[in-house]
Design an enzyme around this catalytic site. Structure first.
Site, mmCIF file in Angstrom:
data_model
loop_
_atom_site.group_PDB
_atom_site.id
_atom_site.type_symbol
_atom_site.label_atom_id
_atom_site.label_comp_id
_atom_site.label_asym_id
_atom_site.label_seq_id
_atom_site.Cartn_x
_atom_site.Cartn_y
_atom_site.Cartn_z
ATOM 1 N N LEU A 49 0.859 -1.174 0.000
ATOM 2 C CA LEU A 49 0.000 0.000 0.000
ATOM 3 C C LEU A 49 0.902 1.234 0.000
ATOM 4 O O LEU A 49 1.994 1.216 0.583
ATOM 5 C CB LEU A 49 -0.902 0.048 1.244
ATOM 6 C CG LEU A 49 -1.938 -1.066 1.416
ATOM 7 C CD1 LEU A 49 -2.715 -0.849 2.714
ATOM 8 C CD2 LEU A 49 -2.899 -1.120 0.234
ATOM 9 N N ASP A 50 0.442 2.316 -0.632
ATOM 10 C CA ASP A 50 1.198 3.555 -0.598
ATOM 11 C C ASP A 50 1.356 4.039 0.846
ATOM 12 O O ASP A 50 0.558 3.675 1.722
ATOM 13 C CB ASP A 50 0.481 4.650 -1.398
ATOM 14 C CG ASP A 50 0.381 4.325 -2.876
ATOM 15 O OD1 ASP A 50 1.149 3.456 -3.335
ATOM 16 O OD2 ASP A 50 -0.469 4.920 -3.559
ATOM 17 N N ARG A 51 2.344 4.887 1.059
ATOM 18 C CA ARG A 51 2.653 5.375 2.414
ATOM 19 C C ARG A 51 1.413 5.909 3.130
ATOM 20 O O ARG A 51 1.177 5.593 4.299
ATOM 21 C CB ARG A 51 3.711 6.483 2.337
ATOM 22 C CG ARG A 51 4.060 7.087 3.697
ATOM 23 C CD ARG A 51 5.037 8.253 3.551
ATOM 24 N NE ARG A 51 4.389 9.346 2.807
ATOM 25 C CZ ARG A 51 5.030 10.453 2.459
ATOM 26 N NH1 ARG A 51 6.318 10.605 2.723
ATOM 27 N NH2 ARG A 51 4.386 11.409 1.788
#
Length: 344
Positions: free
Chosen positions: A142-144
């Protein structure tokens, strides 16, 4: 350039082999790396070199050398809180908090999910099917600043099966996102290949070039919210990933000219007024539903994660402007009401 570090053995280390302790505590990225260091004579216990079969005693002073070159820095365990929803000997399901990067990179050398997993599980208890010590346990990302459900693999066989299931689209991943504007159709599919941007290598874009990879996202509208003084209205959407390209949902929604609210990068079609971002400091994107077959037992597992506080606040604020939930919206709102809330 190398340097010497020191670690004092705790009660949890007593009786374990030195190579196990070195890897488990993240002093070296793996048992094989620890074994090489022992063979090279750069690990000292109470002032003397030891073999990897040495059993650690309480209070042992372990001095070990590491290479400070950026490409050689070990990925160490760090005490980062994890919101764990399920765990056994093979897998771990968690709700990732905003701001947590999945694995180390040039821009984020530590403080990542991998550092947290090493601390929680021990490096030797995480899969390494990708063959990279800075990807231990990771089978998808998942993105940050994207929150929500993820599965990590502890055993190599679990990692191999999960990565293959993801490739075969057998892992069901659903995301809640709030986008700018009013989507006209209740359902749809975005089938648009994604590649690196031609102008910014840190960004992705829909492109018709040989390097582009297939990217498919389907969506269902859950709720629509009327236009306001500072915005073009909003649509709450359930997105399902059929592929897992970097920034896929964010890129695809911008491509449709309905970018994700709060997105600091993919926002070319967003209203210019900052108030249209609803006070968010990150994209409104949450992995709320994850289902898959257990990689070893075959048991069907399903997890649902309610919205974190910042996204829930935005949705509650917009409710007076609702134009009416869809049938899918009624179903998902009810599901979220009974789902566990993230605590991080």
């Amino acid at each position: 350039m190398g340097r010497s570090l020191c670690y004092n053995a705790s009660a949890d280390d007593v009786g374990k082999r030195i190579d196990v302790v070195l890897a488990e505590r993240g002093l070296y990225p793996s048992r094989s790396a620890a074994a090489r260091a022992l063979e090279d004579g750069i690990v000292f216990v109470n002032g003397s070199t030891v073999v990897k079969r040495y059993s650690v005693a309480l209070g042992d002073t372990i001095v070990y050398e590491v290479d400070d070159s950026p490409e050689n820095l070990p990925v160490v365990g760090q005490p980062i809180d994890l919101d764990i929803r399920y765990e056994d000997d093979d897998i771990l399901v968690l709700s990732k908090q905003a701001g947590l990067v999945c694995h180390p990179s040039v821009d984020h050398t530590d403080g990542t999910l991998v550092n947290a997993l090493i601390y929680h599980c021990g490096a030797h208890n995480l899969c390494n099917v990708q063959g990279e010590d800075d990807r231990l346990g990771i089978v998808h990302r998942l993105d940050r600043d994207t929150t929500g459900l993820m599965v990590a693999a502890k055993s190599n066989i679990a990692g191999e099966v999960l990565m293959e299931d993801i490739r075969l689209r057998a892992v069901d991943r659903h995301y809640l996102t709030l986008v700018h504007g009013i989507l006209a159709h209740d359902t749809g599919m975005i089938d648009a290949p994604i590649a690196r941007s031609a102008t910014d290598r840190k960004r992705m874009a829909v492109r018709d070039v040989p390097s582009a990879r297939e990217a498919i996202t389907t969506f269902r509208v859950l709720d629509r919210f009327e236009h306001g003084a500072h915005d073009d209205g909003y649509t709450l959407v359930d997105c399902k990933l059929f592929t897992g390209r970097t920034h896929q949902i964010r890129v695809h929604m911008q491509y449709t000219r309905h970018p994700v609210v709060g997105d600091p990068v993919y926002n070319s079609s967003a209203p210019h007024d900052s108030l249209a971002q609803c006070g968010l400091e990150r994209q409104f994107l949450h992995s709320y539903r994850l289902s898959f077959a257990h990689p070893l037992s075959g048991e069907e597992l399903e997890f649902v994660d309610a919205l974190p506080d910042d996204l829930d606040f935005v949705l509650n604020t917009l409710q007076p402007r609702s134009m009416g939930r869809t049938l899918a919206g009624e179903e998902i709102y009810a599901l979220l009401r009974s789902a566990p809330r993230p605590y991080l």
